[in-house]
Design a protein around this motif. Structure first.
Motif, PDB file in Angstrom:
ATOM      1  N   LEU A 146       0.828  -1.210   0.000  1.00 46.68           N
ATOM      2  CA  LEU A 146       0.000   0.000   0.000  1.00 46.68           C
ATOM      3  C   LEU A 146       0.865   1.264   0.000  1.00 46.68           C
ATOM      4  CD1 LEU A 146      -2.893  -0.788   2.495  1.00 46.68           C
ATOM      5  CD2 LEU A 146      -3.170   0.467   0.365  1.00 46.68           C
ATOM      6  N   LYS A 147       1.985   1.201   0.687  1.00 50.79           N
ATOM      7  CA  LYS A 147       2.857   2.377   0.797  1.00 50.79           C
ATOM      8  C   LYS A 147       3.707   2.588  -0.452  1.00 50.79           C
ATOM      9  CE  LYS A 147       2.391   4.709   4.584  1.00 50.79           C
ATOM     10  NZ  LYS A 147       1.938   6.104   4.446  1.00 50.79           N
ATOM     11  N   SER A 175      -3.930   7.508   3.429  1.00 51.36           N
ATOM     12  CA  SER A 175      -2.754   8.218   2.914  1.00 51.36           C
ATOM     13  C   SER A 175      -2.616   8.036   1.394  1.00 51.36           C
ATOM     14  CB  SER A 175      -1.480   7.746   3.628  1.00 51.36           C
ATOM     15  OG  SER A 175      -1.139   6.433   3.214  1.00 51.36           O
ATOM     16  N   ARG A 176      -3.425   7.127   0.813  1.00 53.34           N
ATOM     17  CA  ARG A 176      -3.336   6.873  -0.629  1.00 53.34           C
ATOM     18  C   ARG A 176      -4.604   7.252  -1.398  1.00 53.34           C
ATOM     19  NH1 ARG A 176       0.701   3.892  -2.703  1.00 53.34           N
ATOM     20  NH2 ARG A 176       0.140   5.297  -4.391  1.00 53.34           N
ATOM     21  N   SER A 207      -4.630   8.157  -5.058  1.00 55.75           N
ATOM     22  CA  SER A 207      -4.334   7.172  -6.101  1.00 55.75           C
ATOM     23  C   SER A 207      -4.999   5.833  -5.785  1.00 55.75           C
ATOM     24  CB  SER A 207      -2.824   7.007  -6.283  1.00 55.75           C
ATOM     25  OG  SER A 207      -2.156   7.122  -5.063  1.00 55.75           O
ATOM     26  N   LEU A 208      -6.207   5.914  -5.248  1.00 50.98           N
ATOM     27  CA  LEU A 208      -6.985   4.703  -4.940  1.00 50.98           C
ATOM     28  C   LEU A 208      -8.198   4.637  -5.872  1.00 50.98           C
ATOM     29  CD1 LEU A 208      -7.776   2.300  -3.000  1.00 50.98           C
ATOM     30  CD2 LEU A 208      -8.923   3.999  -1.581  1.00 50.98           C
TER      31      LEU A 208
END
Ligand code: ADP
Length: 480
Positions: A204-205, A236-237, A240-241
């Protein structure tokens, strides 16, 4: 565009759930958008037996301490790269569990090896082929973008698809040295997760973009109810999810030519379902009367709401319904359902096991399929139900919410309804939904309309594959 997909299962080679269906169908659907996919999968015994004329493309003398090679093979329209690593994958039992049903104690190493092999191929180690983009699936492949980040060769774009955030691949910090990542990878920006190592968290990071398998689930995992502890990282994403709903393989799931069913049919001759229905009644020893047959094809687990079915089954029968269950899972739930079958001979039938042909026949012969999941990233069985005129009765969550249109008054009047939604996932909620289904079933004209509307719904990969292709090309300098 050339894409390397990394997945721990792929239909038809090896399947334990929906991930395999997606990993198998998406590459084929993407071909028409000019995407050429090679999928890296583990060389489990079933996979090794199935591939013939495989060609060795790459050899590792030391893949996390073991010998391994990558074999390329073509199988039913798929281009697969098989990681032949006997120390990791040549064993009795399933892909993840040993013969006694326990997780292999070295799963962390097995799937780190898969991920590392993916990163090595991404870096151009395999002669003659280097991908433009890497697409990895679930925690088992989620270290690929992590390895890619710390690889000396320039990075390629990477996409991580989460099929179910409940499975995160979390391990004790003591395994970290065995991953052979640099020390600074054990940080909040990579794999460190509350003092442990988190594979999905690391993916995910580090992946350039993250997708999950329905728009509703993409929103749900931002919150604590469905994020399973990873909601902060998901948040935090968010930029871009993406939520892209799964399609189904319409050649394999086609009631007009399905070899597993007794009588093929389409919207024009729905009556042909009758022969399939008879066959289901025989197999599950149900009375061959006019009462609707509800079915379940599922892992028998808490996530799937199967304990709720076990609590509600007596009332389903009391209302006049019949129930056919196919599945395996939690022994307590299996036991409760078998006990219900014993209490209600002729009304409830349960088959414990995994039976692909029977799953087709049930969709083709049962009247409705019950999917009471507590959470459901996408779900496939409701899509098969729509395609087969087996009306889906679903919990209002995740992909179930995105793909089934509830038969409320307005939708029935507009002839857009395709099934029934209910909430909350409790025995009362389920019973109420079944009661609504019984009332609709009593008016066969309305029921047939529901079936036909479902069968007309576009559940193909077409639109979703286009969305993946668009996402891929947004990272492709050649495509800009
Ligand atoms: P999940 O991947 O969470 O288990 P999905 O609905 O996405 O759930 O996919 C489940 C897939 O597995 C479907 O293709 C379904 O038909 C199949 N399946 C589940 N249980 C069985 C079973 N006992 N026998 C045959 N197929 C099954």
């Amino acid at each position: 565009m050339k894409v390397l997909s990394v997945a721990s299962e792929i239909f038809p080679l090896v399947k334990t759930g929906g991930l395999a269906d997606v990993a198998g169908a998406l590459p084929i659907a993407l071909k028409k958008f000019g995407v050429e996919t090679k999928t890296l999968v583990p060389g489990y015994p079933v996979v090794m037996r199935a591939i013939k004329d495989a060609e060795e493309r790459l050899r590792f003398d030391d893949l996390l301490g073991e010998h391994a090679s990558v074999l390329e093979a073509h199988y039913q329209g798929l281009d697969v790269l098989v990681l032949d690593a006997p120390a990791f994958f040549d064993r009795a039992g399933g892909p993840y569990l040993d013969a006694t049903g326990k997780d292999y104690s070295d799963n962390w190493r097995r799937f780190a090896a898969l991920s590392l092999a993916g990163a090595e191929i991404a870096s151009g180690l395999m002669p003659g082929w280097r991908p433009d983009l890497v697409h990895v699936h679930d925690w088992q492949a989620a270290l690929t973008p992590v390895y890619m980040r710390y690889h000396p060769v320039p990075e390629l774009p990477s996409i991580l698809t989460i099929h179910n955030i409940a499975f995160q691949g979390q391990f004790d910090a003591s395994i970290f040295p065995g991953l052979r990542l640099p020390d600074h990878a054990f940080s909040v920006d990579a794999v460190e997760y509350y003092g442990h190592v988190g594979y999905l968290k690391g993916g995910l990071k580090t992946a350039w973009a993250v997708t999950t398998v329905s728009p509703s689930y993409a929103m749900e995992i931002e919150g604590s109810e469905f994020g399973m502890g990873l909601e902060g990282v998901v948040n935090s994403r968010v930029g871009s999810l993406y939520g892209i709903v799964n399609g189904i393989d319409q050649d394999i799931w086609n009631p007009g030519k399905d070899p597993y069913i007794v009588q093929q049919y389409g919207t024009a001759n729905l009556k042909n379902r009758q022969e399939n229905r008879k066959s289901i009644a025989e197999f599950f020893r149900l009375h061959d009367d006019n009462a609707p047959i509800f079915c379940i094809i599922s892992r028998l687990t808490w996530q799937k709401g199967m304990d709720v079915v076990a609590s509600g089954v007596d009332q389903i029968v009391a209302m006049g319904g019949k129930l056919a269950v196919l599945g395996t899972g939690d022994p307590a739930i299996e036991g409760a359902l078998l006990a219900a079958a014993a209490r209600h001979p002729g009304r409830v039938g349960v088959s414990i096991g995994y039976n692909e042909p029977m799953s087709h026949l049930m969709q083709a012969g049962c009247d409705a399929i019950i999917i009471p999941s507590r959470f459901e990233p996408c779900g496939l069985t409701q899509l098969y139900g729509l395609r087969y005129g087996c009306v889906p009765i679903v919990a209002r969550t995740g992909g179930l919410n995105d793909t089934v249109i509830d038969a409320n008054h307005a939708a029935l009047a507009a002839k857009t309804a395709t099934g029934i939604q209910f909430y909350p996932v409790t025995a009362e909620g389920l019973i109420q939904a079944v009661r609504r289904a019984m009332a609709l079933y009593a008016d066969q004209k309305v029921w047939t309309q529901l079936q036909k509307q479902g069968m007309k719904t576009d559940v193909s990969w077409e639109k979703s594959a286009e969305r993946y292709a668009d996402l891929y090309s947004s990272f492709d300098p050649k495509g800009q």
